[in-house]
Design a protein around this motif. Structure first.
Motif, PDB file in Angstrom:
ATOM      1  N   VAL A  71       9.367   2.874   4.979  1.00  0.00           N
ATOM      2  CA  VAL A  71       9.217   1.417   5.057  1.00  0.00           C
ATOM      3  C   VAL A  71       7.895   1.082   4.387  1.00  0.00           C
ATOM      4  CG1 VAL A  71       8.931  -0.544   6.639  1.00  0.00           C
ATOM      5  CG2 VAL A  71      10.499   1.307   7.239  1.00  0.00           C
ATOM      6  N   GLY A  72       7.888   0.023   3.610  1.00  0.00           N
ATOM      7  CA  GLY A  72       6.651  -0.376   2.950  1.00  0.00           C
ATOM      8  C   GLY A  72       5.646  -0.942   3.943  1.00  0.00           C
ATOM      9  N   VAL A  73       4.380  -0.732   3.660  1.00  0.00           N
ATOM     10  CA  VAL A  73       3.322  -1.324   4.481  1.00  0.00           C
ATOM     11  C   VAL A  73       3.362  -2.834   4.251  1.00  0.00           C
ATOM     12  CG1 VAL A  73       0.829  -1.442   4.888  1.00  0.00           C
ATOM     13  CG2 VAL A  73       1.885   0.742   4.232  1.00  0.00           C
TER      14      VAL A  73
ATOM     15  N   MET B 241       0.853  -1.181   0.000  1.00  0.00           N
ATOM     16  CA  MET B 241       0.000   0.000   0.000  1.00  0.00           C
ATOM     17  C   MET B 241       0.893   1.236   0.000  1.00  0.00           C
ATOM     18  SD  MET B 241      -2.891   0.669   2.919  1.00  0.00           S
ATOM     19  CE  MET B 241      -4.274  -0.250   2.254  1.00  0.00           C
ATOM     20  N   SER B 242       0.603   2.176  -0.865  1.00  0.00           N
ATOM     21  CA  SER B 242       1.393   3.414  -0.898  1.00  0.00           C
ATOM     22  C   SER B 242       1.043   4.277   0.314  1.00  0.00           C
ATOM     23  CB  SER B 242       1.087   4.190  -2.179  1.00  0.00           C
ATOM     24  OG  SER B 242      -0.231   4.729  -2.102  1.00  0.00           O
ATOM     25  N   PRO B 243       1.926   5.206   0.668  1.00  0.00           N
ATOM     26  CA  PRO B 243       1.597   6.118   1.775  1.00  0.00           C
ATOM     27  C   PRO B 243       0.287   6.869   1.546  1.00  0.00           C
ATOM     28  CG  PRO B 243       3.929   6.268   1.269  1.00  0.00           C
ATOM     29  CD  PRO B 243       3.297   5.398   0.201  1.00  0.00           C
ATOM     30  N   ASP B 244       0.021   7.283   0.308  1.00  0.00           N
ATOM     31  CA  ASP B 244      -1.229   7.998   0.019  1.00  0.00           C
ATOM     32  C   ASP B 244      -2.448   7.107   0.216  1.00  0.00           C
ATOM     33  OD1 ASP B 244      -0.032  10.419  -0.517  1.00  0.00           O
ATOM     34  OD2 ASP B 244       0.064  10.082  -2.682  1.00  0.00           O
TER      35      ASP B 244
ATOM     36  N   ARG C 221      -5.474   7.677   2.932  1.00  0.00           N
ATOM     37  CA  ARG C 221      -6.896   7.689   2.544  1.00  0.00           C
ATOM     38  C   ARG C 221      -7.674   6.611   3.294  1.00  0.00           C
ATOM     39  NH1 ARG C 221      -4.655   8.011  -2.611  1.00  0.00           N
ATOM     40  NH2 ARG C 221      -5.189   5.828  -2.995  1.00  0.00           N
ATOM     41  N   THR C 222      -7.092   5.427   3.399  1.00  0.00           N
ATOM     42  CA  THR C 222      -7.752   4.316   4.072  1.00  0.00           C
ATOM     43  C   THR C 222      -7.934   4.614   5.557  1.00  0.00           C
ATOM     44  OG1 THR C 222      -6.837   2.763   2.457  1.00  0.00           O
ATOM     45  CG2 THR C 222      -7.641   1.828   4.520  1.00  0.00           C
ATOM     46  N   MET C 223      -6.898   5.163   6.168  1.00  0.00           N
ATOM     47  CA  MET C 223      -6.989   5.558   7.584  1.00  0.00           C
ATOM     48  C   MET C 223      -8.170   6.491   7.810  1.00  0.00           C
ATOM     49  SD  MET C 223      -3.248   6.639   9.084  1.00  0.00           S
ATOM     50  CE  MET C 223      -3.917   7.578  10.446  1.00  0.00           C
ATOM     51  N   ARG C 224      -8.251   7.534   6.992  1.00  0.00           N
ATOM     52  CA  ARG C 224      -9.327   8.523   7.139  1.00  0.00           C
ATOM     53  C   ARG C 224     -10.690   7.887   6.914  1.00  0.00           C
ATOM     54  NH1 ARG C 224      -6.234  12.339   3.621  1.00  0.00           N
ATOM     55  NH2 ARG C 224      -4.782  13.354   5.009  1.00  0.00           N
ATOM     56  N   ALA C 225     -10.784   7.052   5.880  1.00  0.00           N
ATOM     57  CA  ALA C 225     -12.063   6.417   5.549  1.00  0.00           C
ATOM     58  C   ALA C 225     -12.535   5.500   6.680  1.00  0.00           C
ATOM     59  CB  ALA C 225     -11.940   5.632   4.247  1.00  0.00           C
ATOM     60  N   LEU C 226     -11.591   4.909   7.396  1.00  0.00           N
ATOM     61  CA  LEU C 226     -11.940   4.023   8.502  1.00  0.00           C
ATOM     62  C   LEU C 226     -12.160   4.792   9.808  1.00  0.00           C
ATOM     63  CD1 LEU C 226      -9.518   1.043   7.776  1.00  0.00           C
ATOM     64  CD2 LEU C 226     -12.004   1.059   7.502  1.00  0.00           C
TER      65      LEU C 226
ATOM     66  N   ARG D  17       3.175   3.023  16.969  1.00  0.00           N
ATOM     67  CA  ARG D  17       2.901   4.268  16.265  1.00  0.00           C
ATOM     68  C   ARG D  17       4.053   4.607  15.336  1.00  0.00           C
ATOM     69  NH1 ARG D  17       4.332   8.800  15.324  1.00  0.00           N
ATOM     70  NH2 ARG D  17       5.989   8.703  16.846  1.00  0.00           N
ATOM     71  N   SER D  18       5.271   4.278  15.758  1.00  0.00           N
ATOM     72  CA  SER D  18       6.427   4.581  14.902  1.00  0.00           C
ATOM     73  C   SER D  18       6.400   3.767  13.606  1.00  0.00           C
ATOM     74  CB  SER D  18       7.743   4.374  15.653  1.00  0.00           C
ATOM     75  OG  SER D  18       7.865   3.051  16.101  1.00  0.00           O
ATOM     76  N   ALA D  19       5.847   2.549  13.653  1.00  0.00           N
ATOM     77  CA  ALA D  19       5.719   1.760  12.413  1.00  0.00           C
ATOM     78  C   ALA D  19       4.780   2.469  11.453  1.00  0.00           C
ATOM     79  CB  ALA D  19       5.203   0.351  12.721  1.00  0.00           C
ATOM     80  N   VAL D  20       3.642   2.938  11.961  1.00  0.00           N
ATOM     81  CA  VAL D  20       2.684   3.654  11.117  1.00  0.00           C
ATOM     82  C   VAL D  20       3.336   4.905  10.540  1.00  0.00           C
ATOM     83  CG1 VAL D  20       0.460   4.861  11.059  1.00  0.00           C
ATOM     84  CG2 VAL D  20       0.692   2.737  12.365  1.00  0.00           C
ATOM     85  N   SER D  21       4.104   5.605  11.359  1.00  0.00           N
ATOM     86  CA  SER D  21       4.797   6.810  10.906  1.00  0.00           C
ATOM     87  C   SER D  21       5.749   6.494   9.747  1.00  0.00           C
ATOM     88  CB  SER D  21       5.575   7.420  12.075  1.00  0.00           C
ATOM     89  OG  SER D  21       6.310   8.533  11.652  1.00  0.00           O
ATOM     90  N   LEU D  22       6.507   5.419   9.886  1.00  0.00           N
ATOM     91  CA  LEU D  22       7.444   5.026   8.821  1.00  0.00           C
ATOM     92  C   LEU D  22       6.705   4.679   7.536  1.00  0.00           C
ATOM     93  CD1 LEU D  22       9.956   2.860  10.884  1.00  0.00           C
ATOM     94  CD2 LEU D  22      10.408   5.100   9.855  1.00  0.00           C
ATOM     95  N   TRP D  23       5.548   4.019   7.657  1.00  0.00           N
ATOM     96  CA  TRP D  23       4.756   3.678   6.470  1.00  0.00           C
ATOM     97  C   TRP D  23       4.248   4.942   5.794  1.00  0.00           C
ATOM     98  CZ3 TRP D  23       1.157  -0.097   9.541  1.00  0.00           C
ATOM     99  CH2 TRP D  23       1.887  -1.232   9.927  1.00  0.00           C
ATOM    100  N   LEU D  24       3.743   5.889   6.599  1.00  0.00           N
ATOM    101  CA  LEU D  24       3.173   7.117   6.038  1.00  0.00           C
ATOM    102  C   LEU D  24       4.245   7.998   5.398  1.00  0.00           C
ATOM    103  CD1 LEU D  24       0.562   7.958   8.801  1.00  0.00           C
ATOM    104  CD2 LEU D  24       0.064   7.375   6.423  1.00  0.00           C
ATOM    105  N   GLU D  25       5.453   7.910   5.905  1.00  0.00           N
ATOM    106  CA  GLU D  25       6.561   8.682   5.324  1.00  0.00           C
ATOM    107  C   GLU D  25       7.166   7.972   4.117  1.00  0.00           C
ATOM    108  OE1 GLU D  25       9.342   9.359   8.494  1.00  0.00           O
ATOM    109  OE2 GLU D  25       7.835  10.367   9.731  1.00  0.00           O
TER     110      GLU D  25
END
Length: 70
Positions: free
Chosen positions: A49-51, A10-13, A17-22, A38-46
């Motif tokens: 690191v790939g999701v 999953m791309s950061p974008d 979008r998925t986070m917001r929709a949920l 939380r740091s894992a989520v941060s790395l994915w959003l930046e």
């Protein structure tokens, strides 16, 4: 063999979008909901690191289930 898009990472974008929709407004909320830091989520959003595919699949399934319930 066809490539199933639900199995892709999953791309950061898309993650944003998925986070917001949920209904997750913060990285901490999403992290707690899916059992990661939380740091894992941060790395994915930046995009550092790939999701992981299992996480991407889970989020897509949750989004699909939410859309069907309306």
């Amino acid at each position: 063999m066809t490539s199933d898009p639900r199995l892709a990472s999953m791309s950061p974008d898309e993650l944003r979008r998925t986070m917001r929709a949920l209904g997750y407004r913060t990285q901490g909320q999403l992290a707690e909901a899916i059992g990661v830091s939380r740091s894992a989520v941060s790395l994915w959003l930046e995009g550092k690191v790939g999701v992981p595919r299992p996480v991407a699949m889970l989020l897509r399934m949750l989004l699909s289930a939410q859309r069907r319930s309306y």
